[in-house]
Structures are given as structure tokens and as C-alpha cells.
Design a protein around this motif. Structure first.
Motif, PDB file in Angstrom:
ATOM      1  N   UNK A   1      -0.026 -14.367  -8.911  1.00  0.00           N
ATOM      2  CA  UNK A   1      -0.893 -14.476  -7.736  1.00  0.00           C
ATOM      3  C   UNK A   1      -0.440 -13.454  -6.698  1.00  0.00           C
ATOM      4  N   UNK A   2      -1.376 -12.898  -5.985  1.00  0.00           N
ATOM      5  CA  UNK A   2      -1.048 -11.984  -4.878  1.00  0.00           C
ATOM      6  C   UNK A   2      -1.839 -12.415  -3.645  1.00  0.00           C
ATOM      7  N   UNK A   3      -1.146 -12.582  -2.537  1.00  0.00           N
ATOM      8  CA  UNK A   3      -1.770 -12.875  -1.240  1.00  0.00           C
ATOM      9  C   UNK A   3      -1.467 -11.717  -0.298  1.00  0.00           C
ATOM     10  N   UNK A   4      -2.478 -11.178   0.322  1.00  0.00           N
ATOM     11  CA  UNK A   4      -2.306 -10.094   1.297  1.00  0.00           C
ATOM     12  C   UNK A   4      -2.877 -10.524   2.637  1.00  0.00           C
ATOM     13  N   UNK A   5      -2.026 -10.518   3.655  1.00  0.00           N
ATOM     14  CA  UNK A   5      -2.510 -10.722   5.024  1.00  0.00           C
ATOM     15  C   UNK A   5      -2.731  -9.342   5.653  1.00  0.00           C
ATOM     16  N   UNK A   6      -3.517  -9.292   6.713  1.00  0.00           N
ATOM     17  CA  UNK A   6      -3.844  -8.032   7.385  1.00  0.00           C
ATOM     18  C   UNK A   6      -4.362  -7.011   6.371  1.00  0.00           C
ATOM     19  N   UNK A   7      -5.231  -7.474   5.475  1.00  0.00           N
ATOM     20  CA  UNK A   7      -5.699  -6.607   4.388  1.00  0.00           C
ATOM     21  C   UNK A   7      -6.540  -5.447   4.919  1.00  0.00           C
ATOM     22  N   UNK A   8      -7.038  -5.562   6.156  1.00  0.00           N
ATOM     23  CA  UNK A   8      -7.853  -4.489   6.720  1.00  0.00           C
ATOM     24  C   UNK A   8      -7.050  -3.219   6.967  1.00  0.00           C
ATOM     25  N   UNK A   9      -5.729  -3.286   6.784  1.00  0.00           N
ATOM     26  CA  UNK A   9      -4.889  -2.102   6.979  1.00  0.00           C
ATOM     27  C   UNK A   9      -4.668  -1.318   5.688  1.00  0.00           C
ATOM     28  N   UNK A  10      -5.378  -1.701   4.618  1.00  0.00           N
ATOM     29  CA  UNK A  10      -5.189  -1.042   3.327  1.00  0.00           C
ATOM     30  C   UNK A  10      -6.498  -0.410   2.853  1.00  0.00           C
ATOM     31  N   UNK A  11      -6.381   0.738   2.192  1.00  0.00           N
ATOM     32  CA  UNK A  11      -7.556   1.380   1.607  1.00  0.00           C
ATOM     33  C   UNK A  11      -7.789   0.801   0.213  1.00  0.00           C
ATOM     34  N   UNK A  12      -8.958   1.063  -0.349  1.00  0.00           N
ATOM     35  CA  UNK A  12      -9.323   0.472  -1.634  1.00  0.00           C
ATOM     36  C   UNK A  12      -8.356   0.860  -2.744  1.00  0.00           C
ATOM     37  N   UNK A  13      -7.909   2.109  -2.747  1.00  0.00           N
ATOM     38  CA  UNK A  13      -7.007   2.566  -3.801  1.00  0.00           C
ATOM     39  C   UNK A  13      -5.723   1.760  -3.852  1.00  0.00           C
ATOM     40  N   UNK A  14      -5.230   1.343  -2.696  1.00  0.00           N
ATOM     41  CA  UNK A  14      -4.014   0.520  -2.659  1.00  0.00           C
ATOM     42  C   UNK A  14      -4.273  -0.862  -3.243  1.00  0.00           C
ATOM     43  N   UNK A  15      -5.472  -1.402  -3.022  1.00  0.00           N
ATOM     44  CA  UNK A  15      -5.808  -2.718  -3.566  1.00  0.00           C
ATOM     45  C   UNK A  15      -5.988  -2.668  -5.079  1.00  0.00           C
ATOM     46  N   UNK A  16      -6.353  -1.495  -5.617  1.00  0.00           N
ATOM     47  CA  UNK A  16      -6.445  -1.349  -7.067  1.00  0.00           C
ATOM     48  C   UNK A  16      -5.108  -1.634  -7.742  1.00  0.00           C
ATOM     49  N   UNK A  17      -4.023  -1.283  -7.065  1.00  0.00           N
ATOM     50  CA  UNK A  17      -2.697  -1.516  -7.639  1.00  0.00           C
ATOM     51  C   UNK A  17      -2.451  -2.999  -7.867  1.00  0.00           C
TER      52      UNK A  17
END
Length: 576
Positions: A125-141
Motif C-alpha cells: 500500500x502507498x499513501x501520499x499526503x500533499x500529492x499536489x506537489x508531485x508531477x504525474x511521472x513521479x506518481x508512475x513510480x
């Protein structure tokens, strides 16, 4: 090699040349803002999911132009062509100076993970807070780390109204579309079932009261009107309880702040607490504050650094007055006019429905109820505001232009972040009458804030900050929160007030080391900085040893010759 940050990008900006001849002498950059071009490169041309998943790690011009206007809303097709040419110039400058940027790193990681797979500890499982600070490419990881079997176990939360990280253009709707596309690929390749991501909108604020949230909502309303594609459309935030309206004041002074922080008493000394903060727009603006404030125990932060923190009381100083050009804020006056026209139209319909309801009842009464609810749910219940001749001269209405006012959305988001740091009280100081006029008038016209015309010493504003004493534990808690934000100088100040001199020294040393690590190849300066940090730690450890020995002596009484004394603090003890 060193990372190319936005600060370095600004230094390179003057050297970037689009190679496209346009009607200006700015190397083809007329009408383009450096921070928006940086966002186009980091979030779309190089940082989008499509770019990171490609062999080159960069979109082609055709692919960039094909991105929908809703997703990349900063520039039209013509200006995108210029931006792409600037990106090519940027790539050349980056290579020449042996630099890399975040998309370069993400693309490298993405290639390695696709080739070799994730080899670390199993993550389900992965939880990310303040996700608005990341670009899409980083979320692909995240998807590559989870693997196909856990691809649906993602939990992202954030606020697109707070997307102020340089280079990041973010909307939850875009992320949802990206995840759906990636899930479809996984289903086709691995023949597995992956649940479609769900978007849940949270509209209850558990931190701030209605007095603060009403002002924040007023800022969001302008963003949604003029920049609807810059954020996800959300319902208005609601609070559980009412609270004091923000105060609007003129030029900041140590005397005014002293009155605020002393519970209304006429003290001359500024005394902040662990639950108060003074916010400025940029780090450079801190140096322009009055000496009496800078030399006080005040926690002084810029808006970006404060994101993620919360304070009972927030004093926002010269947010508008420190802008290079505050003229684009005059569009607030156009927005007010539009709101007034809408209010008048709805009011006329309400009066007509009332007449019908009185005559016919039934469906007409339902219509009347709906119109009344619409009228009461909007901001347009405008208040009468008495203006001086000087104030009227400052209120110059300007119609909104999407190209001329493109930079306004970033200012609005920064203001929103500053406002929502406050839990109880918000006080705004603005020294420039011309720059503050549109926002002050906007908030007063909506009946959301109280303006102090003269001085807190003579004007009964109805509220001042509650003066409370702070315990060492309060300061230690605040120091911990500053450490988590890597605000080492402020953490050191808080540890000083908490009486924790070892951690104060450690925080100061960390601040020095962080600064040294950004010095590039200046080896002599870096060495001197590291030596300074070590000296701080040695001095702090020696001081701790002396205090420990003195405490032991005080407990056991005077020592005779040959009696054992408390040993010095060891490195292991200091580290603990």
C-alpha cells in the motif's frame, strides 16, 4: 552533477532563446512568465506520464501540442511552440553546465524499474499526503513499486488550491485519468482485475473557523471564475463553528505587533508565542521587516515554507505590497461587478417568484425557495463600504485577460495557503495603498474582514490576539514541526526557547550544512561551513558536559579532593 532547481532556472532564463522571431526583443519570450514555462517543462514536456514512459523522456513537439487545453491550460498552441523551443534551449544549457532536473532522475528510475523490477522490501500500500506537489511521472513510480498485484492500493490526498510547488501543474481529474489508463494496460498485460480509482471530495474543515474559511473561499471563488482549469472544482469548505473576521491594517510596525501579541496592552516589546507566525511572501521580504520584529522571538516564515504547518494566529505582512506589479489584482473589481450583476438578476427573479407564490402557491413557492437558497448561498450579499477620496483613486477596475493575467493564479494560490495556516486569527498588514486596495475592498464589500483605519492603539478593532504564556514543551513541539519541514533555523530558535541547547546547536549545524551542500564546487567555502558546524556541536557538547557536572555537584554537595566528578557527555549521549 547538481540538480537544476527553479532558482537556477531563473538564473538561466535570460540565456534561453526560442530562436523564433516575434515582435519583441526578449529572445522570443514576450508574454511568457518564467515560472509558467518551468511548469510546462517539468509537468508536461518532461514530467508527464507519457514523457516519463517514453524512451527519450521528453514529449515531441507534436505530442506536446496534442495535450488537451484542460490539462495544460497555461498557453495556447502558438505559445506552446515557443515554449518547446525554449525547452530545447534549456536542455542545451543544462547539458553545458552538467546539471540534471527532477524529470531526468524520475525517467532514469522509471527505466531501471521497468527493466529490473522493484527489488526492495515488499510494499503493498502507498499513501501520499500533499500529492499536489508531485508531477504525474513521479506518481508512475508508485505503480512500479507496488507491482501489478497491488496496483489498486493507492491512497492520495491533497488540495489543488495549494499547488504552489514550483514546476508542478496538478489536478486530481488528470491523475485519475492517468491511473485509469495505466490500470487498463495492466489488465490487458497481466489479465488481472484492478478497481477503478474513486475521487472523494472533502468539504468540512476541522481546523479553521468560518471567519477564516469565508476569506479562503472568497479567494477560491476568483480562481474558479478566472482559472477554472488550474484546480479541481470543489464544494465550498465548511466549518463547525464561527470565529472572528480577519483584520486589515496598513503598514506594519513593531508597536502595532506588540499590541496584537500582548492581548491589547500597550507594551513596546514584541512577544510572540510558539503558536503564532509572521508570514511574508518571499524569503527576501524578511529583511524588510522592522528591526523590532526581526530581533524578537517571532517565528518568521515565507508562505511556501509554511505549507503543511498550522498556527493559532497568523500575521501576514506585505503579501501584495511586495509584488513587483500588483496591477493584475484589479481584476477583483471586475469580479465584484459580475457578482453584483448576478445578485441583482437573482434578486429580480426572487421578487417575481414571490409575487407568483402569493398568487398561485404550489410550484411557484418551490421556485421561490430555490431562488432564495441560491441568493443566500452566494457571496453577492454585498455590504456598503464608505471610501475616502484617496481610496477611490486606488480602485481602478481592469477586465480579466487570460494571457495578461496568467500569473495571477499563482499569487491567488499563495494567498490561499497563507490564509489557511490560521486556526483562530488572521491579521493582514499592507503598506502600499495602491496594491492593497483591490483585495481590501473585495473582502470588505463581501463583509468578510474588518479594516483598521488608523492604529490598533486608537481603533477599537473588536479583537486582538490572545496573549498566552508558552511552556518549554510548547516550544519543543513547535521545534519538532519545524524540523519535519526542514526549517532548521526556526527549529533552532524554538529549541532555544525550550531550553534545549543541544538540539538548538544540532539544528544550527544542520542549517549550515544544508547551505554548504548548495555551494556547488566552492570547496573552500564548503570546508569552512562544515568546520563551523563541527565547532558548534563541540561547543554545545562541552556546555552540556559542564551543565551536567554542575547539576551533579548541586545534588551531591561540594566534592572533596579526589572525589569523582560527572564524566563529560560522550558522542553517543549527544547523538541520543
Amino acid at each position: 552533477m547538481h540538480e537544476l532547481t527553479y532558482a537556477l532556472f531563473e538564473r538561466l532564463w535570460s540565456r534561453l532563446d526560442s530562436g523564433i522571431v516575434r515582435d519583441d526583443s526578449e529572445r522570443g519570450k514576450k508574454g511568457l512568465e518564467s515560472h509558467l514555462v518551468f511548469q510546462e517543462i517539468m509537468s508536461y514536456i518532461k514530467g508527464s506520464a507519457e514523457a516519463i514512459d517514453s524512451d527519450a523522456g521528453i514529449l515531441s513537439l507534436e505530442e506536446y501540442l496534442s495535450l488537451g487545453a484542460k490539462r495544460a491550460a497555461n498557453y495556447n498552441q502558438e505559445l506552446r511552440t515557443v515554449v518547446y523551443s525554449l525547452m530545447q534551449s534549456y536542455q542545451r544549457q543544462k547539458a553545458q553546465h552538467r546539471l540534471y532536473d527532477r524529470p531526468d532522475l524520475v525517467h532514469h528510475l522509471h527505466k531501471q524499474l521497468k527493466k529490473d523490477g522493484y527489488q526492495g522490501i515488499a510494499i503493498t500500500h502507498i499513501c501520499r499526503d500533499e500529492v499536489q506537489d508531485f508531477v504525474q511521472g513521479e506518481l508512475l513510480l508508485d505503480l512500479l513499486v507496488l507491482g501489478p498485484q497491488h496496483a489498486g492500493q493507492l491512497f492520495y490526498c491533497g488540495d489543488t488550491a495549494q499547488s504552489i510547488a514550483r514546476g508542478v501543474g496538478f489536478r486530481f481529474t488528470d491523475v485519475k485519468s492517468m491511473l485509469i489508463q495505466q490500470h487498463h494496460q495492466l489488465i490487458q498485460k497481466h489479465r488481472i482485475q484492478v478497481a477503478e480509482p474513486q475521487l472523494h471530495r472533502l468539504d468540512v474543515n476541522y481546523r479553521s473557523h468560518a471567519g477564516i474559511l469565508d476569506v479562503a473561499n472568497a479567494v477560491v471563488s476568483v480562481m474558479q471564475e478566472y482559472f477554472p482549469l488550474s484546480m479541481d472544482r470543489m464544494p465550498r469548505e465548511r466549518a463547525f463553528f464561527d470565529g472572528p473576521q480577519p483584520l486589515l491594517l496598513g503598514e506594519v510596525s513593531a508597536d502595532e505587533v506588540a499590541i496584537l501579541t500582548s492581548g491589547g496592552k500597550r507594551r513596546r516589546r514584541v512577544e510572540f508565542g510558539a503558536h503564532m507566525v509572521l508570514l511574508v511572501r518571499t524569503p527576501e521580504a524578511k529583511e524588510k521587516l522592522p528591526q523590532g520584529i526581526r530581533s524578537s522571538n517571532a517565528l518568521i516564515m515565507d508562505v511556501v515554507s509554511s505549507k503543511g504547518l498550522e498556527f493559532d494566529d497568523v500575521i501576514l505582512v506585505d503579501f501584495l505590497s511586495s509584488l513587483p506589479d500588483g496591477k493584475h489584482w484589479r481584476v477583483l473589481l471586475s469580479y465584484l461587478c459580475n457578482e453584483l450583476e448576478t445578485h441583482i438578476a437573482v434578486k429580480a427573479k426572487q421578487e417575481a417568484a414571490a409575487a407568483l407564490a402569493a398568487e398561485l402557491g404550489g410550484d411557484a413557492a418551490v421556485l421561490l425557495s430555490a431562488l432564495t437558497a441560491q441568493l443566500n448561498s452566494r457571496h453577492e450579499l454585498l455590504k456598503d463600504v464608505v471610501l475616502s477620496q484617496e481610496e477611490e483613486k486606488c480602485l481602478i477596475q481592469v477586465d480579466f485577460d487570460s494571457e495578461l493575467h496568467a500569473a495571477l493564479v499563482e499569487d491567488l494560490k499563495h494567498l490561499y495557503v497563507a490564509i489557511t495556516r490560521a486556526k483562530s486569527n488572521l491579521i493582514m498588514f499592507e503598506s502600499d495603498p495602491l496594491k492593497r486596495a483591490p483585495l481590501y475592498y473585495y473582502l470588505r464589500r463581501l463583509g468578510l474582514a474588518v479594516e483598521v483605519k488608523t492604529s490598533l492603539a486608537f481603533d477599537d478593532a473588536g479583537t486582538v490576539l490572545q496573549h498566552t504564556s508558552n511552556t518549554p514543551a510548547d516550544w519543543a513541539d513547535r521545534a519538532t514541526s519545524m524540523q519535519l519541514q526542514q526549517q532548521w533555523d526556526l527549529a533552532a530558535k524554538c529549541y532555544n526557547h525550550a531550553g534545549d541547547w543541544l538540539r538548538e546547536a544540532a539544528s544550527k549545524a544542520k542549517a549550515i550544512i544544508d547551505k554548504a551542500q548548495s555551494m556547488g564546487h566552492q570547496l573552500a567555502a564548503k570546508t569552512a561551513a562544515f568546520e563551523e558546524a563541527v565547532a558548534l556541536l563541540v561547543e554545545a557538547a562541552a556546555g552540556a558536559a559542564q551543565r551536567k557536572a554542575a547539576a551533579a555537584a548541586a545534588v551531591s554537595g561540594p566534592t572533596a579532593a579526589g572525589d569523582a566528578v560527572a564524566p563529560p557527555v560522550t558522542v553517543a549521549e549527544w547523538q541520543e
